[in-house]
Write a protein that holds these residues in place. Structure first.
Motif, PDB file in Angstrom:
ATOM      1  N   UNK A  18      -9.817  86.197  15.545  1.00 19.42           N
ATOM      2  CA  UNK A  18     -10.705  85.037  15.642  1.00 19.42           C
ATOM      3  C   UNK A  18     -11.247  84.868  17.065  1.00 19.42           C
ATOM      4  N   UNK A  19     -10.525  85.437  18.030  1.00 23.35           N
ATOM      5  CA  UNK A  19     -11.011  85.403  19.415  1.00 23.35           C
ATOM      6  C   UNK A  19     -11.884  86.626  19.714  1.00 23.35           C
ATOM      7  N   UNK A  20     -12.174  87.377  18.674  1.00 29.66           N
ATOM      8  CA  UNK A  20     -13.037  88.545  18.844  1.00 29.66           C
ATOM      9  C   UNK A  20     -12.302  89.751  19.418  1.00 29.66           C
ATOM     10  N   UNK A  21     -10.970  89.741  19.313  1.00 32.54           N
ATOM     11  CA  UNK A  21     -10.187  90.858  19.864  1.00 32.54           C
ATOM     12  C   UNK A  21      -9.510  91.638  18.732  1.00 32.54           C
ATOM     13  N   UNK A  22      -8.919  92.781  19.106  1.00 27.98           N
ATOM     14  CA  UNK A  22      -8.288  93.641  18.099  1.00 27.98           C
ATOM     15  C   UNK A  22      -7.080  92.956  17.478  1.00 27.98           C
ATOM     16  N   UNK A  23      -6.954  93.049  16.140  1.00 27.20           N
ATOM     17  CA  UNK A  23      -5.816  92.388  15.490  1.00 27.20           C
ATOM     18  C   UNK A  23      -4.487  93.077  15.830  1.00 27.20           C
ATOM     19  N   UNK A  24      -4.552  94.344  16.237  1.00 26.61           N
ATOM     20  CA  UNK A  24      -3.304  95.055  16.591  1.00 26.61           C
ATOM     21  C   UNK A  24      -2.588  94.372  17.754  1.00 26.61           C
ATOM     22  N   UNK A  25      -3.342  93.583  18.517  1.00 26.78           N
ATOM     23  CA  UNK A  25      -2.714  92.882  19.645  1.00 26.78           C
ATOM     24  C   UNK A  25      -1.682  91.865  19.156  1.00 26.78           C
TER      25      UNK A  25
END
Ligand code: ARG
Length: 586
Positions: A18-25
């Motif tokens: 949702x923050x526009x970052x990779x979900x793997x994080x």
């Protein structure tokens, strides 16, 4: 069943996305600071490094999203941007219900559709099993149980040492002693007697005699080399005599393995691939992978970037005999054909690392391994109090059955000290002591990091207090007895958590799925030991702090008993993976 970390990983992954970052994080793990929170995620720090974002500010945004989710009961930011997390009680309670109903009792399905061959045990014909083979047997057996539990198709192979120079040494010793001339008479081509010319006891004495003679006398060694080559070339009398050696040894060894509670799917050996060797060698020669070197045939396996020089793998010696590396290479061909495994594990002393490196490289060069990943699962030595490989008092090799007898005698002594079983029948007491003795040995071995050496301290490993096999058996027996007194209620359908001790216990129970997966991935039995010990300790804290049988609130009593039932089921399962049996009572 889905683990709590997997549930949280999905949620936190959503927040990163949702923050526009990779979900793997959003990867969530069991915290290494359980005093702060049971779960943690380091994704904000990772993002900070990769995307040059202020990690703390990012962690705050993620935390704000997570705190709106009812699954998450706590989210805190620590230091530069670690996320510390906890889950709501309802999630824990639901998880316990799922665990209790799960037919696999929390085991992950990491091995679905995959086959692993586990090569362990590895005793040698005519030699008693020593402590090195003991470690291989105990660790290998634990791994085969773990992999099976995690859904793998497991094929275990004892892989007997039955084809090397030792065989020729014994054959020529028997010839010189003149005790079975029929096997050496060139005018006789069989049939040979069904009766073995030697007993196991005689074999165990024959081998050291033969080996000493070969050390002392180069002519004897030469004769043994020739006998080995002739055996491998198929000389009928030698083959017949050798089959007796193998059969007699197998009988003795299967008794030893049975006493340890260790079984194998396959009783193959180095000799099993005899017929595959000539075509394999032809193939390697034809493809230019094998070459002559000082009369021998070798495969060059060194690489330019090797830190230490790696000698070539010798396939055939100058007098024609094949070696340990040759049979190991051909066995890869065989296993890939027969089992098509995703993985082959070799549970063998870490001192054989160079050998496996040579064999694996040769297999890769030749393309023998197919899809199989090859891995040497090495281990350190079990040492005596003097820090040297474990010996008997007289200084001889410690045989497996001597060690079991020693541990069982110690267990008997401890049981008497604890006043356990004074009124049981002798047969039951003996049976308990046997189980406790085996648990002492196995837990001692498995609880140490596989790759390190350790000192076998019977005194310490056999106590009923502290991190030992007997302690955990005793913990399980105590829960059995509570449940028996309560009339063995059906457990775990709707557990409500009422206290911090219950919560801590629930968290540990629900960590099982992750622990089984990581222990598999790292081939690390000690993680199962740590887990079982922590579970028993959390149970003890719960048991000390709360009434169970004497609880007057019936609902509370039922909830606590169901928790007891689940702890017992999980503890028994993990002990079973360690190869440890829980006595009916102690
Ligand atoms: N027999 C060997 C030994 O005693 C161990 C065999 C291990 N397995 C293998 N495939 N090399 O050292």
């Amino acid at each position: 069943m889905i683990s709590l970390t997997a549930t949280l990983t999905r949620l936190v992954g959503d927040a990163f996305a949702a923050e526009g970052l990779a979900r793997e994080l959003g990867l969530v793990q069991i915290s290494d600071r359980p005093d702060l929170a049971p779960f943690q995620c380091n994704g904000a720090l990772v993002a900070g490094k990769v995307a040059k974002i202020n990690p703390r500010a990012l962690a705050e945004k993620i935390a704000a999203r997570l705190s709106a989710d009812p699954t998450v009961s706590k989210v805190e930011i620590a230091g530069p941007g670690f996320l510390n997390l906890d889950v709501a009680d309802e999630i824990l309670a639901r998880g316990l219900g799922d665990l209790a109903r799960d037919a696999r009792l929390g085991a992950p399905d990491t091995g679905a559709g995959k086959t692993v061959v586990i090569d362990f045990g590895g005793p040698n014909v005519a030699k008693p099993m020593h402590v090195g083979h003991l470690r291989s047997s105990i660790i290998g057996d634990c791994l085969q149980r773990l992999y099976r539990a995690n859904g793998w198709t497991v094929v275990s192979d004892v892989h007997l040492g039955d084809w090397g120079l030792q065989m020729g040494q014994m054959i020529s010793e028997v010839e010189l002693e003149g005790r079975a001339p029929i096997y050496f008479d060139p005018n006789i081509a069989g049939p040979y007697p069904d009766e073995a010319p030697v007993t196991m006891e005689e074999l165990e004495m024959l081998y050291p005699r033969a080996s000493a003679a070969c050390k002392a006398d180069p002519a004897r060694l030469e004769a043994a080399r020739r006998a080995t080559a002739d055996l491998q070339a198929g000389r009928t009398g030698y083959r017949a005599l050798w089959r007796h050696f193998v059969k007699v040894s197998e009988e003795g060894l299967s008794r030893e393995f049975a006493s340890l509670g260790v079984t194998f799917d396959l009783w193959k050996g180095e000799s099993s691939v005899d017929a595959l060797i000539p075509p394999m060698i032809e193939d390697l020669k034809a493809r230019g992978l094998a070459r002559e070197s000082e009369g021998a045939l070798v495969v060059e396996v060194a690489r330019e970037d090797d830190k230490k020089p790696l000698p070539p793998l010798i396939l055939v010696k100058s007098e024609g005999g094949v070696l340990y590396g040759t049979t190991d290479l051909a066995t890869i061909v065989e296993r890939v054909r027969a089992q098509n495994p995703a993985l082959i594990l070799y549970v063998v002393d870490h001192r054989q690392h160079g050998h496996f490196e040579q064999v694996f490289r040769a297999a890769q060069l030749a393309g023998f391994a197919g899809q199989a990943e090859l891995e040497h699962v090495g281990y350190g030595t079990m040492n005596g109090p003097d820090g040297r490989p474990f010996k008997t008092r007289a200084g001889g090799v410690m045989k497996l059955h001597d060690l079991i007898a020693m541990a069982t005698a110690e267990a008997e002594k401890r049981l008497v000290e604890q006043g356990i079983g004074a009124d049981y029948s002798v047969a039951e007491r003996t049976e308990i002591a046997r189980k406790v003795g085996i648990a002492t040995i196995k837990f001692a071995d498995l609880s140490h990091q596989r790759t390190t050496d350790y000192i076998f301290d019977l005194e310490r490993f056999s106590t009923f207090e502290g991190k030992t096999g007997p302690y955990l058996q005793y913990a399980a027996v105590r829960i059995q007895s509570i449940l028996r007194k309560a009339g063995n209620p059906v457990h775990g359908i709707n557990t409500i958590l009422h206290s911090s001790e219950e919560r801590a216990l629930a968290l540990q129970l629900l960590a099982l799925t992750d622990v089984l997966a990581v222990a598999e991935d790292k081939r690390a039995p000690h993680m199962l030991c740590d887990y079982a010990f922590e579970l028993a300790q959390r149970f003890n804290r719960f048991y000390t702090a709360h009434h169970i049988l004497s609880e007057s609130d019936e609902g509370l009593k039922a909830a606590r008993l169901s928790l007891c039932g689940l702890v017992l089921a999980v503890l028994t399962k993990v002990l079973d993976l360690l190869g440890i049996e829980v006595p009916a009572r102690m």
